[in-house]
Design a protein around this motif. Structure first.
Motif, PDB file in Angstrom:
ATOM      1  N   ASP A 285       0.819  -1.224   0.000  1.00 17.30           N
ATOM      2  CA  ASP A 285       0.000   0.000   0.000  1.00 17.30           C
ATOM      3  C   ASP A 285       0.847   1.266   0.000  1.00 17.30           C
ATOM      4  O   ASP A 285       0.339   2.373   0.192  1.00 17.30           O
ATOM      5  N   TYR A 286       2.133   1.105  -0.218  1.00 15.32           N
ATOM      6  CA  TYR A 286       3.066   2.241  -0.235  1.00 15.32           C
ATOM      7  C   TYR A 286       2.789   3.175  -1.407  1.00 15.32           C
ATOM      8  O   TYR A 286       2.671   2.750  -2.555  1.00 15.32           O
ATOM      9  N   GLY A 287       2.681   4.486  -1.095  1.00 16.36           N
ATOM     10  CA  GLY A 287       2.481   5.479  -2.141  1.00 16.36           C
ATOM     11  C   GLY A 287       3.321   6.717  -1.883  1.00 16.36           C
ATOM     12  O   GLY A 287       3.640   7.041  -0.739  1.00 16.36           O
ATOM     13  N   ALA A 288       3.670   7.414  -2.948  1.00 15.27           N
ATOM     14  CA  ALA A 288       4.430   8.658  -2.835  1.00 15.27           C
ATOM     15  C   ALA A 288       4.012   9.575  -3.984  1.00 15.27           C
ATOM     16  O   ALA A 288       3.800   9.110  -5.110  1.00 15.27           O
ATOM     17  N   CYS A 289       3.911  10.871  -3.704  1.00  9.12           N
ATOM     18  CA  CYS A 289       3.480  11.824  -4.727  1.00  9.12           C
ATOM     19  C   CYS A 289       3.934  13.229  -4.327  1.00  9.12           C
ATOM     20  O   CYS A 289       4.503  13.427  -3.252  1.00  9.12           O
TER      21      CYS A 289
END
Length: 422
Positions: A285-289
């Motif tokens: 579920d790792y996210g980066a933005c």
């Protein structure tokens, strides 16, 4: 910053003139003594000291071994690594330049002071290095068109990490929505709010200005403006409202990994150095933005950031100046920027290394690239930092003195723009 070690006077005068007058076509002549001790076989003996953070030791040692192999038979090398925090490079080397490392990494915000103090040797192959690296990293390593260091990384900025289990792409576009979700789920949004580096994110894209004066030491700042369409007081009031959310947690960046491991944090502002801990905590579920927007004065404003680069510098007083330059160039070539990415997930400044498929698949690096469109190089004097901590701490404490937002902004700007002798 300008307290020079004994013996730096003449160098300081020469390079200060260079800072003021050199064009991109006329790089500063490098200087320094050249010790040419030879072994019994007549081969030059070269001793070089390198500074690095401990986490980089293994990778740097691998680069050193390949450097020795590439120059086998040209010299007998004794290259050692000593631990030194990149953030402390300027202070340590200005304290004792003659005992400093021959080659050392530094963040771009230390470049101006170190070049003016005469401790950086301008690079001899500027055109070649410029062509190999991104324009932004070259600009960060240059003063008046002269390159004083070799670009090494292009990821020294910050962005948003988030847990996709709780937040979707629409949620993370707005800070207000992130806080709303966190409050409902009894989770946390984390950032080091009482740091001028991160706090800049609220002021940076509002039309209010901050920067370094021509003296290279003092700051200009309009964060208390009453004329701008978004007034300084508007930003201050909104910061007080946002930080009052129970989900908004001020947390030192170094404490983020433990908070992530506890499961409390589902969104955080940080940089690539925490990517391993974030990915471990969030898993699939790792996210980066890029950073979210936030509402202020009836407008939706994109949160800003300080963009940053790291580079390799060469000590002007190195006894083996030519070899020191060759080593710094080697540390930062395409091959070794690729190695740093593969071993340490560090975003390269080299154009070819940055364009690889592997780099394009790293969410954190792509996030810092996306955020860089809304960022600004960190160019501020030392008077910026302490006032920001005091200002932010007052907001986090709920403004116990009940100052007006305008008074808070006025006090902050007065201290940021103060003379260095105040």
């Amino acid at each position: 910053d300008f307290c020079l070690s004994r013996g730096l006077g003449d160098v300081y005068k020469r390079q200060l003139l260079s800072l003021c007058s050199c064009s991109g076509n006329s790089p500063v002549q490098t200087a320094g003594s050249s010790s040419e001790a030879q072994n019994d076989n007549g081969i030059e003996q070269v001793t070089l000291k390198v500074w690095a953070e401990e986490a980089a030791f293994d990778t740097m040692n691998e680069m050193i071994e390949s450097f020795k192999e590439a120059h086998r038979g040209e010299a007998e090398f004794n290259i050692t690594i000593e631990q030194n925090l990149d953030s402390k490079t300027k202070d340590v080397i200005l304290g004792d330049v003659h005992n400093g490392a021959d080659v050392f990494p530094l963040p771009d915000d230390q470049l101006s002071a170190m070049a003016a103090a005469g401790v950086l040797s301008a690079i001899p192959n500027q055109e070649e290095v410029s062509a190999a690296n991104t324009a932004e990293s070259v600009a960060a390593a240059s003063i008046n068109g002269v390159m004083y260091a070799y670009p090494m990384t292009a990821d020294n900025g910050y962005f948003l990490y988030y847990n996709k289990k709780f937040l979707n792409e629409s949620d993370v576009s707005s800070l207000e929505r992130i806080l709303e979700v966190c409050e409902k789920k009894n989770k946390e949004f984390s950032m080091e709010f009482n740091s001028g580096w991160y706090m800049y994110s609220f002021f940076g894209n509002t039309g209010l200005e901050l920067g370094l004066n021509d003296d290279g030491v003092t700051n200009y700042c309009t964060w208390n403006s009453t004329d701008n369409s978004i007034k300084g007081a508007d930003v201050v009031n909104r910061m007080m409202e946002l930080t009052s959310s129970p989900a908004f947690v001020n947390r030192a960046d170094g404490d983020l990994p433990a908070a992530l491991a506890s499961g409390k944090v589902i969104a955080a502002i940080s940089g690539v150095w925490n990517s391993t801990d974030v990915e471990k905590a969030f898993g699939s579920d790792y996210g980066a933005c890029k950073l979210p927007t936030y509402q202020v004065a009836g407008k939706q404003v994109q949160m800003a950031s300080f963009t940053g680069f790291k580079m390799m510098g060469v000590n002007y007083y190195s006894e083996h100046l030519e070899w020191a330059h060759k080593l710094a160039d080697w540390f930062t070539n395409e091959q070794n920027q690729t190695l740093s990415f593969e071993k340490r997930n560090i975003g390269p400044a080299n154009k070819n290394a940055a364009a690889s498929d592997a780099v394009s698949k790293v969410a954190a690096i792509q996030a810092v690239i996306a955020q860089s469109e809304y960022g600004k190089l960190q160019r501020v004097g030392n008077k910026f930092w302490t006032p920001c901590v005091e200002f932010a701490d007052n907001i986090l404490a709920g403004n116990p003195s009940h100052l007006s937002a305008q008074k808070m902004a006025d006090n902050l700007v007065k201290e940021i723009t103060a003379s260095v002798i105040d």
